[in-house]
Enzyme design. Structure first.
Site, PDB file in Angstrom:
ATOM      1  N   ASP A 203      39.531  31.536  31.517  1.00 27.76           N
ATOM      2  CA  ASP A 203      39.723  32.697  32.393  1.00 27.76           C
ATOM      3  C   ASP A 203      41.084  32.752  33.073  1.00 27.76           C
ATOM      4  O   ASP A 203      41.411  33.729  33.732  1.00 27.76           O
ATOM      5  CB  ASP A 203      38.671  32.691  33.513  1.00 27.76           C
TER       6      ASP A 203
ATOM      7  N   ASP B 149      42.282  33.851  37.225  1.00 26.72           N
ATOM      8  CA  ASP B 149      40.927  33.601  37.715  1.00 26.72           C
ATOM      9  C   ASP B 149      40.958  32.860  39.043  1.00 26.72           C
ATOM     10  O   ASP B 149      40.949  33.461  40.096  1.00 26.72           O
ATOM     11  CB  ASP B 149      40.112  32.850  36.662  1.00 26.72           C
TER      12      ASP B 149
ATOM     13  N   ASP C  85      38.962  24.770  39.450  1.00 26.42           N
ATOM     14  CA  ASP C  85      37.545  24.842  39.059  1.00 26.42           C
ATOM     15  C   ASP C  85      37.057  23.435  38.770  1.00 26.42           C
ATOM     16  O   ASP C  85      37.639  22.743  37.933  1.00 26.42           O
ATOM     17  CB  ASP C  85      37.403  25.634  37.749  1.00 26.42           C
TER      18      ASP C  85
ATOM     19  N   ARG D 247      36.387  31.530  48.606  1.00 27.59           N
ATOM     20  CA  ARG D 247      36.174  30.272  47.880  1.00 27.59           C
ATOM     21  C   ARG D 247      37.194  29.203  48.264  1.00 27.59           C
ATOM     22  O   ARG D 247      37.984  28.773  47.452  1.00 27.59           O
ATOM     23  CB  ARG D 247      36.237  30.490  46.359  1.00 27.59           C
TER      24      ARG D 247
END
Ligand SMILES: *[C@@H]1O[C@H](CO)[C@@H](O)[C@H](O)[C@H]1NC(C)=O
Ligand SMILES: *[C@@H]1O[C@H](CO)[C@@H](O)[C@H](O)[C@H]1NC(C)=O
Length: 385
Positions: free
Chosen positions: A185, A209, A213, A265
Site C-alpha cells: 500500500d 498508506d 506497520d 494512529r
C-alpha cells in the site's frame, strides 16, 4: 554574623553536596535534551569510530541489540556507494546488494548524502543495521522497506518518505532467494512476522498508506526518537481483527515527535500491548491513540498538545463488550487535550519489562526538550552528533 557550628555532623554537608551533584547531573542532561538512548552514544565526539556502541543503547521491548555487533571480525561493514536499484540483479555497492548478497551480521553505512529510489520493496535481512548517521540519506519516491520474517534489525538515521503503493512483484531477498511480494500500500516501514526490531532517529513523512506497520505476529519492537509528520495514518500495530497471534505483540513507542499534520494512529493498535511513553504530540486530526480488539495501552508521561482537531487523544472502536485497557499515567495535557481511559486499571497495563528492557521514564513536562532532536540527527564532521 552568627557563629558557625563546626560540630555539625559532616554527613549533612556530604548529603547537601550529593544533592547538588544530582541536580547538576539531571539538569545537564535536560539542557542537552539527551534522553536515555541518546546519552548512551551521542556524548562521544568519536562516535564515528565507535558506531557499534549504538547497538547497546536501545531500551524497551527490543531489548539491547548486541546481537547486531558480533564478536571478533564476525561483523561485516558495508558502505553503500551506489544509489541505483535493481530488484533482481542488484549491483555491488547498492543497498539492495547488502540485503541480498551478504550473509551474517552486517553494519551498513553510506558514503555520502544520497537519494535512493527503490524500484520494488526492499526486503531487509536479519542481523542487519542500516546506519545513516553523518550523511543525509533519503529512501523516497518509490517503494520502501519491508521486514519479512526477520529478526535483529536496526534502522537508524534515514529519511523515508513519499513511499508509493506497488503492484505484486518478484524481488531478490536475503540470501539471494527469489521472493514473491504481494501488492503493497505504500508504507515507509512494514514489518511482517518479525522480532527484535529497533527503529530509531528516522524522519518519516508523506507516504501513500502509513509510516510504520507492525503486522502478522511481529513483536519485541522499539520505535524511538523518530519524527513523524505530514501523514494521515501514522502507525498501525496489528492490521487484522482476525489475526489473534497479534495478542502477543509488544511494542514500545518512546521519545518520538508526532506532528505537524498527523491525523490519526499514533498508534492504532489491535490485540496487543503498546507502551507509549515520553512522546510529544503536536496536534492530531481525528485522534492520537486508538485501538480495537481488546488491546492494552499504557500512555505514560507523554505531552499532548491539542490543535486544530479533536481535543480527545483517544479513540476506541465499538466492538461488543471488550474494548481494551486504555490507561493514562502522568501524561501532560495542553491546550484542552483530554484522554478517555477505560478498562480494568493500571495493573492490567504494566509493561513488565525485563531488566535489559527497562528504562527510566522522564517527567512529561521534560519531553519537549528530550524529543527536540527526534528524527534524523545532524552530525557535523568531527564533533558530537
Ligand atoms: C521477546 O522478548 C522476550 C524477553 O526478552 C523473550 O522472552 C521472548 O522470547 C521474545 N519473543 C520473541 C518472539 O522473540
Ligand atoms: C469514553 O469512552 C467510553 C468507552 O470506553 C464511552 O462509553 C464514553 O462515551 C467515552 N466518553 C467520552 C466523553 O467520549
Amino acid at each position: 554574623m552568627k557563629k558557625t557550628n563546626y560540630n555539625k555532623p559532616s554527613y549533612i554537608m556530604l548529603t547537601t553536596a550529593m544533592v547538588a551533584i544530582l541536580i547538576t547531573t539531571s539538569s545537564t542532561s535536560f539542557v542537552h535534551g539527551f534522553n536515555v538512548i541518546d546519552k548512551c552514544w551521542r556524548r562521544d565526539p568519536n562516535w564515528r569510530s565507535h558506531r557499534q556502541q549504538l547497538a547497546k543503547c536501545s531500551v524497551g521491548y527490543s531489548g539491547k541489540m548486541t546481537n547486531n555487533i558480533g564478536v571478533g571480525d564476525e561483523l561485516i561493514k558495508y558502505k553503500v556507494t551506489d544509489t541505483s536499484d535493481d530488484p533482481l540483479n542488484p549491483k555491488p555497492g547498492t543497498l539492495r546488494y547488502a540485503m541480498t548478497h551478504i550473509q551474517g551480521k552486517i553494519w551498513v553505512t553510506f558514503e555520502r548524502n544520497m537519494n535512493i529510489r527503490l524500484q520494488k520493496p526492499l526486503l531487509v535481512s536479519s542481523f542487519t543495521t542500516i546506519d545513516g548517521r553523518g550523511v543525509e540519506v533519503h529512501i523516497a519516491d518509490g517503494a520502501c522497506l519491508m521486514l519479512q520474517r526477520v529478526t535483529n534489525v536496526i534502522i537508524h538515521g534515514i529519511k523515508i518518505h513519499n513511499c508509493k503503493a506497488q503492484t505484486a512483484s518478484t524481488v531478490l531477498g536475503p540470501d539471494k532467494k527469489i521472493v514473491n511480494v504481494g501488492p503493497v500500500d505504500g508504507d515507509a516501514i512494514r514489518m511482517l512476522t518479525s522480532y527484535k526490531i529497533w527503529i530509531d532517529h528516522n524522519t518519516l513523512y508523506d507516504c501513500e498508506d502509513g509510516l510504520i506497520d507492525v503486522t502478522r505476529g511481529s513483536t519485541n519492537i522499539t520505535i524511538s526518537n523518530n519524527w513523524f509528520r505530514t501523514q494521515n495514518k501514522v502507525m498501525l500495530l496489528g492490521h487484522d481483527d482476525g489475526f489473534l497471534r497479534d495478542k502477543n505483540m509488544k511494542v514500545t513507542v518512546a521519545f518520538n515527535y508526532f506532528g505537524p499534520n498527523c491525523n490519526q494512529r499514533m498508534p492504532r493498535i489491535r490485540h496487543g500491548y503498546a507502551h507509549v511513553v515520553n512522546n510529544v504530540y503536536k496536534g492530531w486530526g481525528s485522534y492520537a491513540i486508538g485501538g480495537s480488539m481488546n488491546p492494552s495501552i499504557k500512555s505514560q508521561a507523554n505531552y499532548f498538545f491539542a490543535k486544530g482537531g479533536r481535543n480527545e487523544v483517544t479513540w476506541k472502536q465499538e466492538s461488543g463488550e471488550v474494548e481494551g485497557n486504555f490507561q493514562s499515567v502522568k501524561d501532560v495535557f495542553a491546550n484542552g487535550a483530554c484522554f478517555n481511559g477505560s478498562g480494568s486499571g493500571r495493573d492490567a497495563v504494566r509493561p513488565n519489562y525485563t531488566p535489559e528492557q527497562a528504562f527510566p521514564v522522564e517527567d512529561g513536562h521534560k519531553v519537549k526538550e528530550l524529543t527536540k532532536n527526534a528524527g534524523v540527527l545532524k552530525c557535523p564532521t568531527s564533533s558530537t552528533c
